[in-house]
Design a protein around this motif. Structure first.
Motif, PDB file in Angstrom:
ATOM      1  N   ASN A 186     155.015  89.296 -24.476  1.00 11.81           N
ATOM      2  CA  ASN A 186     155.200  90.207 -25.437  1.00 11.81           C
ATOM      3  C   ASN A 186     156.137  89.356 -26.661  1.00 11.81           C
ATOM      4  N   SER A 187     156.622  90.098 -27.562  1.00  7.44           N
ATOM      5  CA  SER A 187     157.170  89.463 -28.608  1.00  7.44           C
ATOM      6  C   SER A 187     158.616  89.059 -28.429  1.00  7.44           C
ATOM      7  N   THR A 188     159.167  89.581 -27.204  1.00 12.20           N
ATOM      8  CA  THR A 188     160.645  88.894 -26.961  1.00 12.20           C
ATOM      9  C   THR A 188     160.610  88.280 -25.737  1.00 12.20           C
ATOM     10  N   LEU A 189     159.837  88.349 -24.772  1.00 12.27           N
ATOM     11  CA  LEU A 189     159.914  87.603 -23.528  1.00 12.27           C
ATOM     12  C   LEU A 189     158.574  87.004 -23.049  1.00 12.27           C
ATOM     13  N   LEU A 190     158.766  85.727 -22.513  1.00 10.15           N
ATOM     14  CA  LEU A 190     157.619  85.206 -21.996  1.00 10.15           C
ATOM     15  C   LEU A 190     158.116  84.490 -20.731  1.00 10.15           C
ATOM     16  N   PHE A 191     157.579  85.026 -19.405  1.00  8.21           N
ATOM     17  CA  PHE A 191     158.231  84.441 -18.245  1.00  8.21           C
ATOM     18  C   PHE A 191     156.954  83.801 -17.354  1.00  8.21           C
ATOM     19  N   VAL A 192     157.110  82.574 -16.993  1.00  9.24           N
ATOM     20  CA  VAL A 192     156.257  81.989 -16.143  1.00  9.24           C
ATOM     21  C   VAL A 192     156.360  81.771 -14.619  1.00  9.24           C
ATOM     22  N   PHE A 193     155.385  81.789 -13.752  1.00 13.51           N
ATOM     23  CA  PHE A 193     155.701  81.780 -12.449  1.00 13.51           C
ATOM     24  C   PHE A 193     154.858  80.485 -11.851  1.00 13.51           C
ATOM     25  N   HIS A 194     155.451  79.577 -11.104  1.00 10.34           N
ATOM     26  CA  HIS A 194     154.649  78.429 -10.422  1.00 10.34           C
ATOM     27  C   HIS A 194     154.652  78.718  -8.910  1.00 10.34           C
ATOM     28  N   ILE A 195     153.583  78.464  -8.428  1.00 12.11           N
ATOM     29  CA  ILE A 195     153.645  78.469  -6.870  1.00 12.11           C
ATOM     30  C   ILE A 195     153.720  76.794  -6.507  1.00 12.11           C
ATOM     31  N   MET A 196     154.535  76.478  -5.688  1.00 10.63           N
ATOM     32  CA  MET A 196     154.835  75.125  -5.102  1.00 10.63           C
ATOM     33  C   MET A 196     153.898  74.460  -4.156  1.00 10.63           C
ATOM     34  N   LYS A 197     152.621  74.132  -5.003  1.00 14.33           N
ATOM     35  CA  LYS A 197     151.708  73.555  -4.004  1.00 14.33           C
ATOM     36  C   LYS A 197     151.264  72.276  -4.225  1.00 14.33           C
ATOM     37  N   THR A 198     151.556  71.686  -5.414  1.00 16.56           N
ATOM     38  CA  THR A 198     150.975  70.255  -5.844  1.00 16.56           C
ATOM     39  C   THR A 198     151.727  69.223  -5.296  1.00 16.56           C
ATOM     40  N   LYS A 199     150.892  68.142  -4.784  1.00 14.17           N
ATOM     41  CA  LYS A 199     151.576  66.843  -4.162  1.00 14.17           C
ATOM     42  C   LYS A 199     152.679  66.182  -5.108  1.00 14.17           C
ATOM     43  N   LEU A 200     152.185  66.524  -6.601  1.00 12.56           N
ATOM     44  CA  LEU A 200     153.009  65.728  -7.546  1.00 12.56           C
ATOM     45  C   LEU A 200     154.345  66.524  -7.531  1.00 12.56           C
ATOM     46  N   SER A 246     153.602  87.371  -4.952  1.00 13.09           N
ATOM     47  CA  SER A 246     152.865  86.148  -4.132  1.00 13.09           C
ATOM     48  C   SER A 246     153.035  86.725  -2.508  1.00 13.09           C
ATOM     49  N   ASN A 247     152.219  86.075  -1.792  1.00 12.95           N
ATOM     50  CA  ASN A 247     152.394  86.379  -0.319  1.00 12.95           C
ATOM     51  C   ASN A 247     152.717  84.948   0.525  1.00 12.95           C
ATOM     52  N   ASP A 248     153.428  84.139  -0.310  1.00 16.76           N
ATOM     53  CA  ASP A 248     153.582  82.949   0.404  1.00 16.76           C
ATOM     54  C   ASP A 248     155.240  82.980   0.960  1.00 16.76           C
ATOM     55  N   SER A 249     155.516  81.655   1.645  1.00 18.90           N
ATOM     56  CA  SER A 249     157.041  81.787   1.930  1.00 18.90           C
ATOM     57  C   SER A 249     157.906  81.491   1.071  1.00 18.90           C
ATOM     58  N   TYR A 250     157.482  80.896  -0.027  1.00 18.58           N
ATOM     59  CA  TYR A 250     158.358  80.699  -1.177  1.00 18.58           C
ATOM     60  C   TYR A 250     157.696  80.816  -2.469  1.00 18.58           C
ATOM     61  N   ILE A 251     158.658  80.718  -3.617  1.00 16.75           N
ATOM     62  CA  ILE A 251     157.934  80.792  -4.972  1.00 16.75           C
ATOM     63  C   ILE A 251     158.980  80.055  -5.618  1.00 16.75           C
ATOM     64  N   TYR A 252     158.516  79.618  -6.934  1.00 16.89           N
ATOM     65  CA  TYR A 252     159.379  79.081  -7.915  1.00 16.89           C
ATOM     66  C   TYR A 252     159.111  79.509  -9.347  1.00 16.89           C
ATOM     67  N   ALA A 253     160.073  79.412 -10.417  1.00 20.55           N
ATOM     68  CA  ALA A 253     159.948  80.446 -11.526  1.00 20.55           C
ATOM     69  C   ALA A 253     160.627  80.125 -12.750  1.00 20.55           C
TER      70      ALA A 253
END
Length: 791
Positions: free
Chosen positions: A7-21, A657-664
């Protein structure tokens, strides 16, 4: 990257920690980063404190234990006053903090004394316990509100009149008959009163728990001449002596005498005109000194007259044979090792004392004894105001000398109990407190032996004659004696006369028929129950149809130590120690952990409470504060259940998420924000939930949020040493001086980003205890006023 909302005031993004990088980058960070610091303002993120509790904030009430939900930041000074109804106390009641401890986990423990009309209630003792986050966890206490006076009354006798009555009573209790001795005692007491060392205090007191409280004077009296510490209670209206409490906690000869070969002790040089070394250890925060006593028949009490009149244990060189000076060096070494174990294993820096300023005095070759026919008197602990005394002799060991390692460690532990929780000779007036006190001294007599020598046979006093031994592994191997003594002052040979002695078979479980001693005479007999609980908890075993899987001596002793120094108080019973051990197992190992189960099973095996039932506990670990454009990491820490878990995360109440961890990472434009993260975990039929709030700093509205955020952060010099650290790390913040104290938020995360320690401080120079950390790389984050720096 997965977009959730915009929206006009807030943008939040979640990432699931799955990549080798990502994993490789984290590993690189762990390998290269030793300690880093980041500071920034956490404005508005601190929870507000409140002092009002309701029954809705109670998890449960079990006897005198009140368990509370998370998130209650209750001011300790208003806990009782604002919540008297909840604790079933009269209006107008309040409390004062008698003792405050912060343990190695950052949890705070308070010993409270009730007050009415501004007057302390002597036996009105409560304890309150807070999590490292500052949440009230539980309160332990119960008092009959009908016994508390509602109206304030004033004393009718003066402090001077009280002192004269106490002086007469003190001389009477000492059985002082010779004029010179009476004059010396009187002169000392008069001087102490004029200098304010003897200071009568108004309290509410009752000599029996079934009577109402009486307005009384409490007067502490200590003397250097005979090393006594007695508290007198005088009725403030009538002037009648209500009670005199001698603060010596005696130990019947039930401790081990062993020889440990050649060891090292600290001695101190005494210069001209003496030119010798004597037994004094100044290397600790609390000094230790050992002197020798001997019978002096000119003194009416048949014991040496004051520590200053005892003989220095001295030698002109540094080679002390085992039998030199009545084995005084062995006694001195045993006190030193007791101090070392409590300091290095349990973090008790000042030995028996809770803070600096005291001194531990070993009176070796102490001479008061029984007739040889019945066996002599054993060692004992004695409080002495700013001194602690431990007495041992040359009598009850199979080789004579009784001051062995676990003997002295047993008495040393009595000092810890008194200095930590006020538990001393009065404990024996309670059926179960006295038994617990003796049991804790047995337990830590064994633990001092174990940590010093590397082994233990679980027998307290194995080198003593059999009537003085006690086994915590097989309690009925030995019987326990009780004695009825005559008066030493009536015996020309300065020996106690035993009027009666009895051997008892000890109980294996609480209130076991025919073996449990009811009333106040069973402290050295009923203690076998907690002793056996400790053995089962450490090593495992079965009794009463309950099987215990041992958790080891290290873990078991740390639970027992916390029970003793944070939860034991006058009036404590076996059920109190059961609930304390459950709380401490949860604090050290987590709810629903193996230790959490086994403390319950061990108590059930000795007849106290029920065996453990399956449970599940989940806790979220992760950041509670983020800068704009900074990523946070959130993990599920689960104990209990079957080992197979299902996860459901929620972010601001939206399933994610239905994983044991998230990052955001969040990107608020114009104002800082709080966000809500929760987690549901199920395992079979069991389920549990946890939640946290995350505060996110504003980006300030700039389109280039990261650049704008970085431009407002100022640099600051920080240092940490030693680095790497083993037992502690000293942190120094070189911040500019401000007129108001500045609060710094401290957070330590491991290499996986899990938060393992958090705290707050107003200091710029402080030390973090790292002795409980496993080896690895840790990140230290400190925040305040949008500043950052790294070392």
């Amino acid at each position: 990257m997965k977009k959730i909302a915009k929206n006009s005031t807030l943008l939040f993004v979640f990432h699931i920690m799955k990549t080798k990088l990502f994993i490789l980058s984290i590993l690189f960070l762990i390998l290269t980063l030793t300690v880093s610091f980041t500071l920034s303002l956490k404005s508005g993120s601190l929870l507000k404190t409140s002092s009002q509790l309701t029954t809705e904030q109670l998890v449960k009430k079990d006897g005198k234990w009140f368990y509370f939900k998370k998130g209650n930041k209750i001011l300790i000074n208003e806990l009782i006053e604002k919540n008297y109804n909840l604790f079933d106390l009269p209006q107008g009641i309040n409390s004062r903090v008698e003792k405050e401890d912060t343990d190695e986990l950052g949890m705070k423990h308070y010993l409270l004394k009730l007050e009415m009309n501004g007057i302390p209630i002597e036996d009105g003792v409560y304890t309150a316990h807070y999590s490292k986050e500052g949440d009230l966890m539980h309160v332990v206490g119960k008092y009959d509100k009908n016994a508390i006076p509602k109206e304030k009354t004033l004393p009718t006798i003066s402090r001077t009149e009280v002192f004269e009555k106490v002086k007469d009573a003190f001389i009477l209790t000492q059985k002082v008959t010779t004029p010179d001795y009476q004059k010396a005692i009187t002169d000392e007491l008069n001087k102490d009163f004029s200098e304010g060392k003897i200071d009568p205090q108004i309290v509410y007191f009752r000599s029996d728990k079934n009577t109402n409280l009486q307005l009384s004077y409490k007067v502490d009296v200590t003397t250097e001449f005979d090393n006594r510490f007695i508290t007198f209670y005088i009725d403030a209206i009538t002037g009648i002596l209500l009670k005199a409490v001698d603060h010596r906690a005696y130990a019947i000869a039930d401790v081990q005498t062993v020889y440990n070969g050649w060891q090292t002790v600290q001695v101190e040089w005494r210069g001209w005109p003496h030119s010798y070394y004597y037994l004094r250890h100044d290397g600790f925060s609390t000094p230790i000194e050992t002197r020798n006593g001997s019978i002096r028949y000119s003194y009416p009490t048949c014991q040496p007259w004051g520590f200053g009149n005892l003989d220095y244990a001295y030698k002109g060189d540094l080679n002390w044979p085992v039998d030199f000076k009545a084995n005084a060096a062995s006694s001195h070494w045993a006190v030193k090792e007791s101090y070392n174990v409590f300091k290095n294993t349990y973090g008790r820096t000042y030995g028996t004392f809770s803070s600096s300023g005291g001194e531990i005095r070993m009176e070796n070759n102490y001479t008061a004894q029984y007739p040889v026919l019945y066996g002599p008197a054993g060692p004992f602990y004695q409080a002495g105001g700013s001194y602690d005394y431990i007495h041992v002799g040359q009598t009850i060991g199979t080789a004579g000398f009784e001051g062995s390692l676990d003997v002295i460690a047993h008495e040393f532990t009595h000092g810890v109990q008194y200095r930590a929780r006020g538990v001393d000779g009065q404990a024996y007036q309670y059926e179960e407190t006295g038994a617990l006190s003796e049991s804790f001294s047995d337990i830590f007599g064994i633990m001092v032996e174990y940590y010093t020598t590397g082994t233990t046979d679980y027998v307290v006093g194995s080198d003593l004659s059999s009537m003085f031994r006690r086994s915590i592994q097989s309690p009925r191997t030995y019987q326990s004696p009780t004695f009825e003594l005559g008066d030493i002052n009536n015996d020309a040979n300065c020996m106690y006369q035993i009027l009666n002695s009895t051997l008892h078979t000890v109980p294996l479980y609480w209130h076991e028929d025919n073996y449990w001693i009811y009333g106040t005479g069973g402290s050295h007999i009923n203690n076998s129950v907690q002793n056996y609980w400790f053995y089962l908890l450490a090593n495992g075993g079965s009794q009463l149809g309950v099987t215990v899987n041992g958790i080891g001596l290290d873990y078991a002793s740390r639970i027992a130590y916390r029970n003793m120094v944070y939860y034991l108080s006058l009036g404590s019973d076996f059920e109190d120690m059961r609930q304390a051990s459950i709380a401490n197992a949860a604090a050290l190992h987590g709810e629903c952990s193996n230790a959490f189960y086994q403390v319950q099973n061990a108590w059930a095996a000795v007849g106290v409470g029920a065996a453990a039932t399956p449970c599940l506990n989940v806790q979220i670990s992760g950041n509670d504060y983020l800068m704009c454009n900074e990523q946070g990491y959130f993990y599920a820490n689960v104990t209990g259940g079957s080992g197979t878990y299902s996860y459901q995360w929620y972010v601001d109440y939206v399933p994610y998420s239905n994983d044991s961890y998230i990052y955001a990472g969040w990107y608020p434009q114009y104002s800082s924000e709080n966000h809500y993260i929760s987690l549901d975990v199920t395992s079979g039929s069991l389920s549990d939930t946890d939640d946290i709030n995350v505060f996110v700093e504003s980006c300030g509205g700039d389109q280039n949020r990261e650049a704008q955020s970085n431009s407002t952060i100022q640099s600051i010099k920080l240092s940490a040493h030693p680095n790497p650290a083993s037992s502690h790390a000293k942190i120094v913040i070189e911040d500019e001086i401000t007129q108001e104290p500045k609060e710094y938020i401290i957070q330590i995360t491991d290499g996986n980003g899990r938060v393992i320690h958090s705290d707050k401080t107003y200091e710029t120079d402080f030390t973090i205890n790292t002795s409980g950390f496993q080896k690895g790389i840790y990140n230290v984050v400190i925040r305040a006023d949008r500043k950052s720096g790294s070392v």
